[in-house]
Every structure is written in C-alpha cells, then in structure tokens.
Motif scaffolding. Structure first.
Motif, short mmCIF file in Angstrom:
data_model
loop_
_atom_site.label_atom_id
_atom_site.label_comp_id
_atom_site.label_asym_id
_atom_site.label_seq_id
_atom_site.Cartn_x
_atom_site.Cartn_y
_atom_site.Cartn_z
N TYR A 80 31.62 40.17 37.43
CA TYR A 80 31.58 40.97 36.20
C TYR A 80 32.12 42.38 36.45
CZ TYR A 80 28.34 37.19 35.10
OH TYR A 80 27.77 35.97 34.93
N ARG A 81 33.23 42.70 35.81
CA ARG A 81 33.86 44.02 35.97
C ARG A 81 33.51 44.96 34.82
NH1 ARG A 81 35.52 44.23 41.25
NH2 ARG A 81 36.63 42.31 41.81
N MET A 82 33.38 44.40 33.63
CA MET A 82 33.12 45.19 32.44
C MET A 82 31.64 45.16 32.09
SD MET A 82 36.15 46.22 31.88
CE MET A 82 35.95 47.00 30.27
N ASP A 114 30.55 42.44 29.53
CA ASP A 114 30.54 41.10 30.14
C ASP A 114 29.24 40.89 30.92
OD1 ASP A 114 33.03 40.57 29.12
OD2 ASP A 114 34.10 41.13 30.95
N PHE A 115 28.83 41.94 31.63
CA PHE A 115 27.60 41.83 32.41
C PHE A 115 26.37 41.74 31.49
CE2 PHE A 115 24.02 43.86 34.73
CZ PHE A 115 23.88 42.91 35.74
N THR A 144 23.47 54.24 33.45
CA THR A 144 24.82 53.93 32.96
C THR A 144 25.51 52.98 33.93
OG1 THR A 144 25.01 56.09 31.89
CG2 THR A 144 27.07 54.89 32.32
N PHE A 145 26.08 51.93 33.39
CA PHE A 145 26.74 50.88 34.18
C PHE A 145 28.04 51.39 34.80
CE2 PHE A 145 29.89 47.53 34.54
CZ PHE A 145 29.21 46.45 35.09
N VAL A 146 28.19 51.17 36.10
CA VAL A 146 29.46 51.36 36.78
C VAL A 146 29.96 49.99 37.23
CG1 VAL A 146 30.69 52.41 38.73
CG2 VAL A 146 28.89 53.70 37.54
N ASN A 147 29.13 49.27 37.95
CA ASN A 147 29.32 47.85 38.21
C ASN A 147 27.92 47.23 38.31
OD1 ASN A 147 28.38 47.79 40.99
ND2 ASN A 147 30.35 48.64 41.61
#
Length: 269
Positions: free
Chosen positions: A151-153, A156-157, A179-182
C-alpha cells in the motif's frame, strides 16, 4: 471371534486416521507467525494427536493379533483421551468467546481493545516477561514490511482488509490522529492523550506499536480467529472419534460374547 477381531482392528485403523487432522491442526498452528511466537495451543494439540495415534495403533494390533489386554488398554486410554479432547474443545471455545473489533471512521480495517478479551487470554500477554519474548518474535517477522510494499497511498491503506495483528502492531491507533506517510510510518499526531498507545508509537521499524496494548489485542484477535478454526476441526474429529469408539466397544463386547458362547458349546463352562 475372528470376524469380530477383524472389525475391531478395522475400527482402530479408522481411529488412527482420525488422529491425522488433530496432528495436522497442531502443525498448522505452529506454522502461523503469531502462534509460533506465543507457543500456547499447538503443542498440546500435537501431543494429544500423537497419543491418539499411538493408542489407536495399540488397538489395531490388539484387534488383528487377538491380544485382549491390549484391546482393554485401548478402550480405557482412548476414553481418557476422548475426554481430554472434549475438554480442550470446550476450553478453546470458552477462552475465545469474547473479543471483537471496533469500527473506526473512514477505515475498512478494525481496531481492537485488550479489555474486550477473556481474562485467560489477557494473562498470556500482560506479563512483561512474556510480552518481551513475544514482541521480539513478532518484530522479527515481515508482517509490517509487507504492508509498505502493498500500500503506497493513504486511501488504499485505509480501505485495506489487514489482519488484526497488523492493525494493532504496525500502525498507531486511529484516534491519535497521526498523518499517514506509509503503513508503518506516521507523523504529526493530533491528540496523544486520546490513548496511552499514542505515546508508545515509534517510527523505528523494530519498535512501531509493539509495546502498545493495541498490539496485544491484535495478537489475541488473530489467535482467536485461528483457534476458532482449529476448534471446529477438533470438534468434528471428536464427534467422529466418539462414534468410532462406541462402535469399537460394541464390537469388543460382541467378541467377548462370541468367545464365551464358543467355550460353552465346547463344554468349558
């Protein structure tokens, strides 16, 4: 008598075959990363399956070679093993009856709370000594690294169906507002007071949320899912074993009756 002994031997051969799903269930549990780190259920299941195999083999030999004491040993010990298997089936059900996931806003995956699980399950992970060993084992797996590859985005995750243990150990709790980074790297929490686990999160890949209660809860949720599958297999095998055992008892009684009748006709009684 010969026919009855053959029937007894054939029945015990079926009992030998029924030990295979029990042993196979234990082996399957031992291959799962979470169970291999916790090491609770797989060995009792494997040992019980091996004992059933050995006792059924003894009954098989006793039936075909007409060894009465071996058949009696089979009937007594197999009854004990069936009772132990029944106790194990009930125990697994009772300790896994509690524990469920919680829905978070804009998330497909569930999050888990340690207090939702049974007291017995919680005691497996609450001890710092036990958890240090389990945590080291979990951190050595690639369960979090594979999320980064898949999952890159962020969206999507958030829409992903990840396992309970990945939800609990590989990311911070949603309520913290990171905040999501990966999938295993998060920054800028909004509310670290929302949960004690918010302060436990680390972007260090060997730490992540392995010290979090959410990780412990995720592990227990994973175990619950796998143990329930194992319990179904053990229950079906138990029912079959009981049926085979009862048929064996009837065949053994008929064999003894035939033997007494034969002796009577020959004038020994």
């Amino acid at each position: 008598m010969a026919l009855s002994n053959t029937v007894i031997g054939a029945i015990n051969f079926v009992a030998m075959l029924l030990s295979i799903p029990i042993i196979g269930t234990g082996i399957w549990l031992s291959t799962e990363a979470d169970n291999s780190c916790v090491k609770i259920l797989q060995w009792p299941v494997i040992i019980l399956g091996v004992l059933i195999l050995v006792v059924a083999l003894a009954g098989f030999i006793g039936g075909f070679w007409r060894i009465p004491w071996l058949l009696l040993f089979y009937l007594i010990v197999m009854l004990i093993l069936i009772i132990l298997l029944a106790v194990l089936v009930v125990f697994i059900y009772m300790v896994t009856v509690r524990g469920h996931g919680h829905i978070e806003p804009s998330r497909t995956y569930l999050e888990y709370n340690l207090d939702d699980f049974s007291g017995w399950m919680k005691r497996r992970v609450r001890s710092s000594y036990k958890w240090d060993r389990i945590r080291t084992c979990l951190s050595s797996t690639n369960m979090c690294a594979e999320l980064n590859q898949r999952y890159r985005m962020a969206q999507d995750f958030f829409n992903a169906h990840i396992s309970p243990i990945q939800s609990g150990c590989c990311k911070p709790p949603t309520k913290c507002g990171y905040t999501f980074v990966n999938p295993s790297y998060w920054i800028s929490p909004i509310d670290t007071a929302a949960d004690m686990d918010c302060l436990q999160w680390s972007n260090e890949q060997t730490q992540l949320c392995y010290n979090c209660n959410s990780c412990k809860a995720g592990l227990l949720a994973n175990l619950k899912k796998e143990w329930r599958i194992a319990d179904i297999v053990l229950l079906l095998t138990l029912i079959a074993l009981i049926a085979v055992y009862l048929i064996g008892c009837c065949a053994f009684r008929n064999a003894k009756t035939e033997e007494l009748f034969r002796k009577y006709k020959q004038g020994y009684v």
